[in-house]
Design a protein around this motif. Structure first.
Motif, mmCIF file in Angstrom:
data_model
loop_
_atom_site.group_PDB
_atom_site.id
_atom_site.type_symbol
_atom_site.label_atom_id
_atom_site.label_comp_id
_atom_site.label_asym_id
_atom_site.label_seq_id
_atom_site.Cartn_x
_atom_site.Cartn_y
_atom_site.Cartn_z
ATOM 1 N N MET A 1 9.690 -30.524 -29.936
ATOM 2 C CA MET A 1 8.709 -31.746 -29.910
ATOM 3 C C MET A 1 8.001 -31.561 -28.711
ATOM 4 O O MET A 1 8.316 -31.288 -27.509
ATOM 5 N N ILE A 2 6.659 -31.997 -28.839
ATOM 6 C CA ILE A 2 5.795 -32.081 -28.025
ATOM 7 C C ILE A 2 5.532 -33.502 -27.099
ATOM 8 O O ILE A 2 5.651 -34.490 -27.925
ATOM 9 N N ARG A 3 5.663 -33.343 -25.930
ATOM 10 C CA ARG A 3 5.719 -34.443 -25.168
ATOM 11 C C ARG A 3 4.275 -35.148 -24.914
ATOM 12 O O ARG A 3 3.413 -34.141 -24.401
ATOM 13 N N ARG A 4 3.930 -36.210 -25.136
ATOM 14 C CA ARG A 4 2.664 -36.730 -24.753
ATOM 15 C C ARG A 4 2.543 -37.036 -23.350
ATOM 16 O O ARG A 4 3.383 -37.532 -22.642
ATOM 17 N N ARG A 5 1.350 -36.846 -22.932
ATOM 18 C CA ARG A 5 1.283 -36.893 -21.437
ATOM 19 C C ARG A 5 0.051 -37.847 -20.995
ATOM 20 O O ARG A 5 -0.885 -37.958 -21.802
ATOM 21 N N THR A 6 0.036 -38.572 -19.803
ATOM 22 C CA THR A 6 -0.673 -39.555 -19.851
ATOM 23 C C THR A 6 -2.074 -38.906 -19.081
ATOM 24 O O THR A 6 -2.052 -37.867 -18.579
ATOM 25 N N VAL A 7 -3.055 -39.863 -19.069
ATOM 26 C CA VAL A 7 -4.417 -39.201 -18.274
ATOM 27 C C VAL A 7 -4.164 -38.903 -16.967
ATOM 28 O O VAL A 7 -4.604 -37.933 -16.314
ATOM 29 N N ASP A 8 -3.185 -39.916 -16.370
ATOM 30 C CA ASP A 8 -2.886 -39.688 -14.830
ATOM 31 C C ASP A 8 -2.225 -38.272 -14.770
ATOM 32 O O ASP A 8 -2.542 -37.646 -13.581
ATOM 33 N N GLU A 9 -1.423 -37.913 -15.645
ATOM 34 C CA GLU A 9 -0.529 -37.008 -15.286
ATOM 35 C C GLU A 9 -1.513 -35.474 -15.653
ATOM 36 O O GLU A 9 -1.392 -34.570 -14.797
ATOM 37 N N LEU A 10 -2.391 -35.501 -16.613
ATOM 38 C CA LEU A 10 -3.207 -34.327 -16.728
ATOM 39 C C LEU A 10 -4.254 -34.380 -15.613
ATOM 40 O O LEU A 10 -4.703 -33.269 -15.427
ATOM 41 N N ALA A 11 -4.841 -35.393 -15.167
ATOM 42 C CA ALA A 11 -5.710 -35.320 -13.991
ATOM 43 C C ALA A 11 -4.861 -34.985 -13.084
ATOM 44 O O ALA A 11 -5.487 -33.943 -12.118
ATOM 45 N N HIS A 12 -3.818 -35.108 -12.543
ATOM 46 C CA HIS A 12 -2.873 -34.528 -11.341
ATOM 47 C C HIS A 12 -2.788 -33.008 -11.856
ATOM 48 O O HIS A 12 -3.255 -32.053 -10.621
ATOM 49 N N ARG A 13 -2.442 -32.512 -12.842
ATOM 50 C CA ARG A 13 -2.261 -31.121 -13.251
ATOM 51 C C ARG A 13 -3.373 -30.250 -12.974
ATOM 52 O O ARG A 13 -3.472 -29.341 -12.518
ATOM 53 N N ALA A 14 -4.582 -30.988 -13.146
ATOM 54 C CA ALA A 14 -5.902 -30.406 -13.068
ATOM 55 C C ALA A 14 -6.565 -30.543 -11.614
ATOM 56 O O ALA A 14 -7.363 -29.985 -11.187
ATOM 57 N N GLY A 15 -5.476 -31.122 -10.864
ATOM 58 C CA GLY A 15 -6.264 -31.324 -9.358
ATOM 59 C C GLY A 15 -7.467 -32.300 -9.217
ATOM 60 O O GLY A 15 -8.073 -31.956 -8.442
ATOM 61 N N MET A 16 -7.350 -33.270 -10.227
ATOM 62 C CA MET A 16 -8.692 -34.145 -10.136
ATOM 63 C C MET A 16 -8.042 -35.531 -10.007
ATOM 64 O O MET A 16 -7.006 -35.866 -10.332
ATOM 65 N N SER A 17 -8.961 -36.391 -9.584
ATOM 66 C CA SER A 17 -8.863 -37.891 -9.637
ATOM 67 C C SER A 17 -8.805 -38.325 -11.242
ATOM 68 O O SER A 17 -9.470 -37.733 -11.916
ATOM 69 N N ARG A 18 -8.304 -39.544 -11.579
ATOM 70 C CA ARG A 18 -8.269 -39.823 -12.928
ATOM 71 C C ARG A 18 -9.560 -40.033 -13.389
ATOM 72 O O ARG A 18 -10.005 -39.688 -14.387
ATOM 73 N N ARG A 19 -10.632 -40.598 -12.333
ATOM 74 C CA ARG A 19 -12.007 -40.837 -12.921
ATOM 75 C C ARG A 19 -12.552 -39.680 -13.133
ATOM 76 O O ARG A 19 -13.418 -39.594 -14.156
ATOM 77 N N ALA A 20 -12.689 -38.620 -12.119
ATOM 78 C CA ALA A 20 -13.225 -37.325 -12.353
ATOM 79 C C ALA A 20 -12.804 -36.799 -13.658
ATOM 80 O O ALA A 20 -13.338 -36.191 -14.420
#
Length: 50
Positions: A1-20
């Motif tokens: 099953m694929i786990r849905r990620r939040t925008v905050d999680e994706l931003a953190h994984r990318a090393g960016m702020s949420r807004r960026a």
């Protein structure tokens, strides 16, 4: 099953702020973070169908 990620999680994984992360996603995909998963699924289905 694929786990849905939040925008905050994706931003953190990318090393960016949420807004960026949101700005970059919109620049690269021309869509919002909430609309992007649906568009990606549709693109994937079209590629598999044809």
């Amino acid at each position: 099953m694929i786990r849905r990620r939040t925008v905050d999680e994706l931003a953190h994984r990318a090393g960016m702020s949420r807004r960026a992360f949101i700005r970059r996603l919109q620049q690269e995909t021309d869509t919002s973070p909430t609309a992007w998963p649906t568009a990606a699924r549709i693109d994937w289905a079209r590629e598999r169908a044809g």
